[in-house]
Design a protein around this motif. Structure first.
Motif, short mmCIF file in Angstrom:
data_model
loop_
_atom_site.label_atom_id
_atom_site.label_comp_id
_atom_site.label_asym_id
_atom_site.label_seq_id
_atom_site.Cartn_x
_atom_site.Cartn_y
_atom_site.Cartn_z
N PRO A 172 0.82 -1.21 0.00
CA PRO A 172 0.00 0.00 0.00
C PRO A 172 0.86 1.26 0.00
CG PRO A 172 0.27 -0.76 2.23
CD PRO A 172 1.07 -1.71 1.35
N VAL A 173 0.24 2.35 -0.44
CA VAL A 173 0.82 3.66 -0.25
C VAL A 173 0.36 4.17 1.12
CG1 VAL A 173 0.96 6.02 -1.16
CG2 VAL A 173 0.94 4.08 -2.72
N GLY A 174 -0.36 3.32 1.83
CA GLY A 174 -0.69 3.58 3.22
C GLY A 174 -1.95 4.41 3.39
N PRO A 175 -2.64 4.27 4.49
CA PRO A 175 -3.83 5.07 4.75
C PRO A 175 -3.46 6.51 5.03
CG PRO A 175 -3.24 3.82 6.69
CD PRO A 175 -2.30 3.37 5.59
N PRO A 176 -4.38 7.44 4.79
CA PRO A 176 -4.07 8.85 5.09
C PRO A 176 -3.87 9.05 6.58
CG PRO A 176 -6.40 8.58 4.61
CD PRO A 176 -5.75 7.26 4.28
N VAL A 177 -2.97 9.95 6.92
CA VAL A 177 -2.79 10.31 8.33
C VAL A 177 -4.00 11.11 8.79
CG1 VAL A 177 -1.36 11.58 9.96
CG2 VAL A 177 -0.30 10.31 8.06
#
Length: 208
Positions: A172-177
Protein backbone atom coordinates in the motif's frame (compact mmCIF):
# COMPACT_ATOMS: atom_id res chain seq x y z
CA UNK A 1 5.13 6.55 -17.50
CA UNK A 2 5.54 7.16 -21.23
CA UNK A 3 8.95 6.86 -22.80
CA UNK A 4 10.78 5.51 -25.82
CA UNK A 5 13.97 3.65 -25.16
CA UNK A 6 15.71 1.26 -27.51
CA UNK A 7 16.97 -1.99 -26.03
CA UNK A 8 20.68 -2.19 -26.91
CA UNK A 9 21.41 -5.26 -29.02
CA UNK A 10 23.75 -8.03 -27.97
CA UNK A 11 27.19 -7.98 -29.63
CA UNK A 12 26.43 -11.54 -30.76
CA UNK A 13 28.03 -14.91 -30.23
CA UNK A 14 26.85 -18.04 -28.47
CA UNK A 15 24.09 -16.89 -26.13
CA UNK A 16 23.77 -15.43 -23.70
CA UNK A 17 26.11 -12.55 -24.54
CA UNK A 18 24.44 -9.49 -23.07
CA UNK A 19 24.50 -6.02 -24.53
CA UNK A 20 24.43 -2.80 -22.55
CA UNK A 21 21.52 -2.92 -20.08
CA UNK A 22 18.52 -0.65 -20.55
CA UNK A 23 17.66 0.63 -17.06
CA UNK A 24 14.25 2.20 -16.42
CA UNK A 25 13.88 3.95 -13.07
CA UNK A 26 10.78 4.48 -10.93
CA UNK A 27 10.88 6.99 -8.07
CA UNK A 28 8.57 5.64 -5.36
CA UNK A 29 7.42 7.90 -2.52
CA UNK A 30 4.55 7.92 -0.05
CA UNK A 31 4.76 4.30 1.11
CA UNK A 32 4.02 4.39 4.84
CA UNK A 33 3.17 0.76 5.55
CA UNK A 34 4.80 -2.58 4.66
CA UNK A 35 4.23 -3.61 1.06
CA UNK A 36 1.62 -6.25 0.35
CA UNK A 37 1.82 -6.40 -3.45
CA UNK A 38 3.93 -5.29 -6.39
CA UNK A 39 3.14 -5.37 -10.11
CA UNK A 40 5.00 -4.16 -13.18
CA UNK A 41 3.78 -3.42 -16.69
CA UNK A 42 5.70 -2.69 -19.86
CA UNK A 43 4.78 -1.86 -23.45
CA UNK A 44 7.50 -3.10 -25.74
CA UNK A 45 8.48 -4.57 -29.05
CA UNK A 46 11.26 -7.05 -29.73
CA UNK A 47 11.77 -9.50 -32.56
CA UNK A 48 13.02 -12.41 -30.40
CA UNK A 49 11.55 -12.78 -26.90
CA UNK A 50 14.08 -15.49 -26.01
CA UNK A 51 16.88 -12.92 -26.16
CA UNK A 52 15.63 -10.85 -23.25
CA UNK A 53 16.45 -10.85 -19.55
CA UNK A 54 14.14 -8.59 -17.50
CA UNK A 55 14.73 -7.99 -13.77
CA UNK A 56 12.94 -5.72 -11.26
CA UNK A 57 15.00 -4.41 -8.33
CA UNK A 58 13.97 -2.60 -5.16
CA UNK A 59 15.83 0.54 -4.03
CA UNK A 60 19.49 -0.19 -3.45
CA UNK A 61 19.35 -3.16 -5.83
CA UNK A 62 17.99 -5.71 -3.37
CA UNK A 63 15.82 -7.68 -3.29
CA UNK A 64 15.52 -8.39 -7.00
CA UNK A 65 13.13 -10.51 -9.03
CA UNK A 66 13.30 -11.96 -12.55
CA UNK A 67 10.20 -10.92 -14.50
CA UNK A 68 11.13 -13.20 -17.40
CA UNK A 69 14.44 -14.30 -18.85
CA UNK A 70 15.56 -16.36 -21.85
CA UNK A 71 12.02 -17.56 -22.54
CA UNK A 72 12.05 -20.95 -24.26
CA UNK A 73 15.70 -21.73 -23.51
CA UNK A 74 16.14 -25.38 -22.49
CA UNK A 75 19.95 -25.47 -22.51
CA UNK A 76 22.65 -23.09 -21.33
CA UNK A 77 23.48 -21.94 -24.88
CA UNK A 78 19.99 -22.05 -26.40
CA UNK A 79 18.62 -19.03 -28.28
CA UNK A 80 15.16 -19.63 -26.81
CA UNK A 81 11.84 -18.61 -28.34
CA UNK A 82 11.92 -16.67 -31.60
CA UNK A 83 8.44 -15.18 -31.10
CA UNK A 84 8.02 -11.41 -31.24
CA UNK A 85 6.90 -9.10 -28.47
CA UNK A 86 4.46 -6.39 -29.50
CA UNK A 87 2.08 -4.96 -26.93
CA UNK A 88 1.56 -4.30 -23.25
CA UNK A 89 2.50 -7.06 -20.83
CA UNK A 90 1.35 -6.83 -17.22
CA UNK A 91 3.08 -8.98 -14.62
CA UNK A 92 1.15 -9.51 -11.41
CA UNK A 93 0.52 -12.28 -8.91
CA UNK A 94 -3.22 -11.88 -9.54
CA UNK A 95 -2.89 -13.01 -13.18
CA UNK A 96 -4.51 -16.30 -14.05
CA UNK A 97 -4.35 -18.38 -17.19
CA UNK A 98 -1.65 -19.00 -19.75
CA UNK A 99 1.97 -19.30 -18.65
CA UNK A 100 4.14 -16.65 -20.36
CA UNK A 101 6.39 -19.35 -21.80
CA UNK A 102 3.37 -21.16 -23.26
CA UNK A 103 2.06 -17.87 -24.67
CA UNK A 104 5.41 -17.44 -26.46
CA UNK A 105 4.45 -20.29 -28.80
CA UNK A 106 2.46 -17.65 -30.69
CA UNK A 107 3.94 -14.66 -32.46
CA UNK A 108 3.57 -11.98 -31.47
CA UNK A 109 3.23 -13.09 -27.86
CA UNK A 110 -0.32 -12.04 -26.93
CA UNK A 111 -0.50 -8.90 -24.81
CA UNK A 112 -2.17 -9.37 -21.44
CA UNK A 113 -1.73 -10.30 -17.80
CA UNK A 114 0.89 -12.85 -16.78
CA UNK A 115 2.71 -14.25 -13.78
CA UNK A 116 6.45 -13.82 -13.65
CA UNK A 117 8.45 -16.96 -14.48
CA UNK A 118 11.73 -18.58 -13.52
CA UNK A 119 14.59 -17.79 -15.91
CA UNK A 120 15.80 -20.13 -18.62
CA UNK A 121 17.36 -22.48 -19.16
CA UNK A 122 14.95 -24.98 -17.61
CA UNK A 123 14.81 -28.75 -18.03
CA UNK A 124 11.38 -28.63 -19.64
CA UNK A 125 9.06 -25.91 -20.88
CA UNK A 126 7.20 -24.04 -19.51
CA UNK A 127 9.26 -22.54 -16.70
CA UNK A 128 7.45 -22.46 -13.35
CA UNK A 129 5.66 -19.29 -12.33
CA UNK A 130 7.15 -17.20 -9.52
CA UNK A 131 5.82 -14.58 -7.12
CA UNK A 132 6.55 -10.86 -7.06
CA UNK A 133 4.78 -10.58 -3.72
CA UNK A 134 6.93 -13.27 -2.13
CA UNK A 135 10.04 -11.31 -3.14
CA UNK A 136 8.88 -7.79 -2.30
CA UNK A 137 6.01 -8.27 0.14
CA UNK A 138 6.80 -7.01 3.61
CA UNK A 139 9.33 -4.38 2.52
CA UNK A 140 9.18 -1.54 5.03
CA UNK A 141 8.70 2.10 4.02
CA UNK A 142 12.44 2.64 4.48
CA UNK A 143 13.10 -0.19 2.02
CA UNK A 144 10.31 0.58 -0.46
CA UNK A 145 10.60 4.35 -0.85
CA UNK A 146 13.30 5.29 -3.31
CA UNK A 147 14.40 4.38 -6.82
CA UNK A 148 13.25 1.03 -8.18
CA UNK A 149 14.78 -0.18 -11.44
CA UNK A 150 13.62 -2.37 -14.29
CA UNK A 151 16.66 -3.71 -16.16
CA UNK A 152 16.32 -5.18 -19.65
CA UNK A 153 19.23 -6.94 -21.35
CA UNK A 154 19.47 -8.49 -24.81
CA UNK A 155 21.44 -11.74 -24.85
CA UNK A 156 21.33 -12.61 -28.56
CA UNK A 157 22.58 -10.60 -31.51
CA UNK A 158 20.64 -9.57 -34.59
CA UNK A 159 17.21 -8.80 -33.12
CA UNK A 160 16.18 -5.52 -31.57
CA UNK A 161 13.30 -3.75 -29.88
CA UNK A 162 12.22 -0.85 -27.70
CA UNK A 163 10.20 0.02 -24.61
CA UNK A 164 7.56 2.72 -25.06
CA UNK A 165 5.94 2.66 -21.60
CA UNK A 166 6.52 1.11 -18.19
CA UNK A 167 4.57 1.23 -14.94
CA UNK A 168 5.33 0.05 -11.43
CA UNK A 169 2.51 -0.42 -8.91
CA UNK A 170 3.28 -0.90 -5.22
CA UNK A 171 0.68 -1.36 -2.45
CA UNK A 172 0.00 0.00 0.00
CA UNK A 173 0.82 3.66 -0.25
CA UNK A 174 -0.69 3.58 3.22
CA UNK A 175 -3.83 5.07 4.75
CA UNK A 176 -4.07 8.85 5.09
CA UNK A 177 -2.79 10.31 8.33
CA UNK A 178 -5.83 11.33 10.36
CA UNK A 179 -5.62 15.01 11.44
CA UNK A 180 -6.24 15.66 15.12
CA UNK A 181 -7.65 18.94 16.44
CA UNK A 182 -7.79 20.14 20.05
CA UNK A 183 -10.87 22.08 21.16
CA UNK A 184 -13.48 22.40 23.89
CA UNK A 185 -16.42 21.04 21.88
CA UNK A 186 -18.96 20.89 24.71
CA UNK A 187 -17.97 24.13 26.51
CA UNK A 188 -17.28 22.38 29.82
CA UNK A 189 -13.92 24.09 30.27
CA UNK A 190 -12.00 20.92 29.42
CA UNK A 191 -10.02 20.03 26.32
CA UNK A 192 -11.68 17.56 23.93
CA UNK A 193 -10.01 15.79 21.01
CA UNK A 194 -11.60 15.48 17.58
CA UNK A 195 -10.48 12.95 14.96
CA UNK A 196 -11.70 13.24 11.35
CA UNK A 197 -11.95 10.03 9.29
CA UNK A 198 -12.02 10.95 5.55
CA UNK A 199 -13.23 7.50 4.50
CA UNK A 200 -16.41 8.05 6.52
CA UNK A 201 -16.55 11.86 6.31
CA UNK A 202 -17.22 11.88 10.07
CA UNK A 203 -15.70 13.69 13.08
CA UNK A 204 -15.29 11.65 16.28
CA UNK A 205 -15.13 13.65 19.53
CA UNK A 206 -13.33 12.22 22.57
CA UNK A 207 -14.42 14.22 25.61
CA UNK A 208 -12.08 14.73 28.56
Amino acid sequence: RVLFRSIPDSPGGTPPVYGTPLVISFNVTGVNAPLTSVAVSMTLTHSWVGDLDVVLRAPGGSPSHVVFSRVGALTATSFGSSSDLSGTYNFTDTAAGTNFWTAAAATPVPAGNYRTTAPGPVAASPAPVTSLNTTFGGLTPAQANGTWTLTIRDGGGGDTGAVTAATLIVDPVGPPVMPQHVRDFDNDGKTDFGVFRPSQNVWYVLRS
